[in-house]
Every structure is written in C-alpha cells, then in structure tokens.
Design a protein around this motif. Structure first.
Motif, mmCIF file in Angstrom:
data_model
loop_
_atom_site.group_PDB
_atom_site.id
_atom_site.type_symbol
_atom_site.label_atom_id
_atom_site.label_comp_id
_atom_site.label_asym_id
_atom_site.label_seq_id
_atom_site.Cartn_x
_atom_site.Cartn_y
_atom_site.Cartn_z
ATOM 1 N N UNK A 188 45.589 47.850 50.034
ATOM 2 C CA UNK A 188 45.743 48.907 49.023
ATOM 3 C C UNK A 188 45.335 48.394 47.644
ATOM 4 N N UNK A 189 45.725 47.142 47.336
ATOM 5 C CA UNK A 189 45.383 46.575 46.033
ATOM 6 C C UNK A 189 43.884 46.390 45.856
ATOM 7 N N UNK A 211 39.948 36.298 43.558
ATOM 8 C CA UNK A 211 40.816 36.135 42.389
ATOM 9 C C UNK A 211 41.961 37.147 42.403
ATOM 10 N N UNK A 212 41.646 38.396 42.746
ATOM 11 C CA UNK A 212 42.687 39.432 42.801
ATOM 12 C C UNK A 212 43.742 39.086 43.839
ATOM 13 N N UNK A 213 43.291 38.556 44.988
ATOM 14 C CA UNK A 213 44.241 38.163 46.034
ATOM 15 C C UNK A 213 45.208 37.120 45.489
ATOM 16 N N UNK A 214 44.677 36.129 44.766
ATOM 17 C CA UNK A 214 45.542 35.118 44.160
ATOM 18 C C UNK A 214 46.516 35.725 43.165
ATOM 19 N N UNK A 215 46.039 36.658 42.340
ATOM 20 C CA UNK A 215 46.911 37.314 41.349
ATOM 21 C C UNK A 215 47.984 38.158 42.031
ATOM 22 N N UNK A 236 33.341 46.416 36.238
ATOM 23 C CA UNK A 236 34.199 46.083 37.387
ATOM 24 C C UNK A 236 35.610 45.702 36.941
ATOM 25 N N UNK A 237 36.591 46.160 37.699
ATOM 26 C CA UNK A 237 37.989 45.921 37.336
ATOM 27 C C UNK A 237 38.699 45.036 38.337
ATOM 28 N N UNK A 238 39.649 44.271 37.822
ATOM 29 C CA UNK A 238 40.431 43.359 38.646
ATOM 30 C C UNK A 238 41.815 43.201 38.026
#
Length: 447
Positions: free
Chosen positions: A277-278, A254-258, A296-298
C-alpha cells in the motif's frame, strides 16, 4: 476500560494537530522546495514560472501525504509518513530539463509512477530480506546520511560566502540548545513541540541579525491554483523513461527503509500488505506529480527523526501536515513566509532530528544477536561503511558508467542493498528471525 486505540490511530485535539503538523512542515520545507528550485534553474524558467513550480510541488506533496497517511482504497501505508520530492531524481531531471524541457520530465515521471504502482505488490515481497540486522543498519545509514544536510544548514548552507561564520553557528547552537532545554525541563505538550519552539526562538534571534529575508512576501499572490499540464502536454522518450524507472527502483528501496524505520518507532509491524500500500501510494503520487507539474515522491527521511524525537505517533498529525502543504500550495504568500526560515535555524533542529534517526537505528541493532551469529557484525559494519562512501568521498564512483550514478550516489540505497545481500549470504534471507517475530507479536499486542 483501557483505550485500545493504537497511538498511530489516535486523533488529537485540533490545536495540537495543527502545531504538531506545522512542526513537520517546517522540518521538511527546505528539502521540499530545493528540488523545484534546482530544476527551474536548469530549465531556465522565469521567476513567475519558478514560483508556480514550487507551489505545484507543495500542493502535490500535501495530496501525496494525505493519501499515504489516511489511505484510500489500496493506497497508503497509514503511518505518520510525510511525502516529499526525492533527491534521487535530481540528476536525470536536470539532464532532461536541459535537453527536452519540463514536458520531457513530466512525461517520464508519469510513466515511472505507473511502473511503481504496478510493481509494488511484487517488490513488497522483498520484506523478508529486512530482518532487524538489515533494518537497523539501513536506519542508521539514513540518519548518518542526513546529518551532513543538518550540519551544512547550521553553517549557513552550501555555497554561502559566509559559510561557517560564527553568526550562523551561534544561531544554530541556540536552536539546538533550546530544543534540549525544552526537552529537559518540560513534559507533555511543550516537550512535544520542542522543535517548533526551537525554530521560533531561532527565528526571533536571527531577525535582528539580518538573517531573515522577507522579500517576495509582499509581491506574492494570495491565491494560486495548480492547473494540470501548465508547462505543456508531456512528451515521452524511451531513454528518459528508463532513467526515471531506475530512479523509482532506488526510491522503492529507500521508501522501504523509511517505512520500516517508522514502523519500529511507532511500534507497528509493517507487513507485506502494508508495504504494498505504501509503495503503491508512492507510485500514484508520482503519476499525480507528473500531471500536476511536480516530481517523483517518496517518504521523507527528514521527518522520521521528528517522530522519534517528539514521540508523537499519530498519523493524523502528519495528515494535518498534508493539509498545511496543500494550503501553502494554494496560498503562495504563506509559502513565501515559511521559506524565510534561515538555513542556520533549520540546521540546529536538523542536527537533533537526523541524529535521532541514527540513534533509532542503533536501538534496533541492539535487538540483534551478535553472540551466536558473529557474522551479523560484518553485515552491520560493511553495509554502514559502504553506505557512507558517497558522503565521505563524493568522487569515489565518478568512473562508474552514467546509468549507475543514481544508485552509487545514494548512500541509503548502497547501504540498503549491501545489508540485504550480506544478510542473504550469511543468514540465507530467511523470512523472519526470532527477533522479528517478537517485534511483530509486540506490535500486534500494542495494536
């Protein structure tokens, strides 16, 4: 001589930084406090313990946002990305809260964060599987998946006995129309804070209607310090850790998509090193969350839409949001005032912001070649269709095994995985399409 600073790295005047930053905080606040409220209820925490959990979450959320936007060492993608607690972790954390209490949650969160931190360089190599046909589909799914949140807010919030009342819908409509009118009749600074002004207008309208509840502001403490391991020393259980690692794998997708969505919006190419890094920052923030009584953070998809809606690309704006969140974590009275924003007011803004995310996905898809590669239509159609299953039919996967529920209940994850797999099947998972190379070149020129 022309200014060569990329808009992402532009430092705006202090007043604008604060107002734009506050706008981001107001947009994500409801989502930020929802998870600690759910977990506190599951764990049977007292009102004071629940308040501490919310403030701990806000404080850590601010620190995580500062790391992600400003960058420290090899941490942080240095884009206008605001960090928040992932909803993907709610189900397993509720189960842990009931079986082992808060210390079991924090133990699994720390280990899962460490896992994410270590695996980030390897996971980021998957970026070659994210050409525009995939990123456009993913961004569209993100936007459409978030729309029900905005719609439910506008109707008064799920579970509200007056859900769908004309009062709630009217307030939401006033906020939405205000945002549209401000965007049409104003330019520059005023247009850029349209969401903030819409929220203020909505708050003013909602107060005489009795929708704004300031209870708790008077009794809230002025200062609250987030002390590590407040609920006790973390405990570790293999099953709990495994479930949280699974959650973090979902979060990384999900983070990759964001990250790619934000990169598209601000005109900055996100490469493998940036993604590493992200994702490392996600892992580090999650470890920090476990130590400081948080989760957990995203990257918060809610705020992706705000970047697109306002056109404000500076990462220092979101860094200011991080400072505001830290302050809210340290000053509970301030956090309680912000929490008084009614759902209906947030809903009017949410519909606009989340719709913008979907629109940006469609914009990205407009760059895809559907004529010479007609199978790209299938990639888009099937990935969006499967991504919407958890939204249109929440019980569709109820017969699936328990370990898979975290994955199948996330439309963003389902849509992302489907798009990646179909693209690899039809296009061979090539490192870059010609469109991607053009995007990268343009981003390099802009930078």
């Amino acid at each position: 001589m022309a200014n060569s600073t990329h808009p992402v790295d532009e430092i705006l005047p202090a007043g604008k930084l604060f107002l734009y930053g506050l706008q981001h905080v107001l947009a994500m606040y409801a989502g930020a406090v929802a998870v600690p409220l759910i977990i506190a209820a599951a764990a049977g925490l007292t009102k004071e313990q629940t308040a501490f959990l919310i403030n701990a979450d806000l404080f850590t959320c601010g620190i995580a946002t500062l790391i992600q936007t400003l960058g420290i060492w090899k941490l942080g993608i240095r884009l206008p990305v605001i960090q928040g607690v992932t909803f993907a972790a709610v189900t397993p954390m509720v189960m842990m809260a009931k079986s082992g209490g808060m210390t079991l949650i924090f133990g699994s969160v720390i280990i899962a964060g460490l896992f994410t931190f270590l695996i980030a360089p390897f996971f980021s190599k998957l970026i070659r599987f994210f050409p525009p046909v995939v990123t456009g589909s993913v961004i569209t799914v993100i936007g459409v998946s978030l729309l029900p949140v905005g719609v439910n807010w506008a109707a008064g919030g799920v579970g509200n006995p007056q859900y769908g009342s004309m009062t709630f819908l009217g307030v939401a409509a006033i906020v939405l129309v205000s945002i549209l009118l401000i965007n049409k009749y104003f330019t520059g600074f005023m247009a850029n804070i349209a969401v903030l002004l819409g929220l203020v207008i909505g708050m003013v309208v909602a107060m005489p209607l009795g929708l704004v509840n300031f209870s708790g502001v008077g009794t809230a403490a002025w200062i609250g310090i987030d002390t590590p391991f407040f609920y006790g020393i973390p405990t570790f259980d293999f099953g709990a850790i495994l479930s949280m690692i699974l959650v973090m794998l979902v979060v990384m997708v999900e983070s990759t998509g964001d990250f790619l969505a934000i990169g598209e919006m601000v005109g900055k190419h996100v490469g493998e090193e940036d993604l590493t890094r992200g994702l490392r920052a996600d892992g580090f923030a999650t470890m920090l969350g476990g130590a400081f009584n948080a989760f957990p953070y995203t990257a918060f998809a809610q705020n992706v839409g705000l970047v697109g809606l306002t056109g404000i690309k500076s990462r220092f704006v979101v860094a200011t949001s991080g400072l505001i969140l830290v302050a809210m974590g340290l000053f509970p009275k301030v956090a309680t005032v912000i929490a008084s924003l009614p759902n209906a007011v947030l809903g009017g803004a949410g519909i606009a912001m989340f719709g913008i995310v979907a629109a940006n996905g469609i914009k990205t898809l407009s760059k895809v070649d559907f004529d010479k590669k007609p199978h790209n239509l299938f990639i888009v159609a099937i990935s969006i269709g499967i991504g919407l299953i958890p939204i249109v039919a929440p019980d569709f996967f109820k017969m699936f095994p328990a370990w898979s529920q975290t994955i199948v209940h996330s439309g963003i994850t389902l849509g992302s995985l489907t798009a990646i797999i179909l693209n690899a099947f039809f296009n061979g998972g090539h490192a870059e399409t010609d469109v991607q190379k053009d995007l990268a070149a343009n981003a390099g020129m802009n930078g």
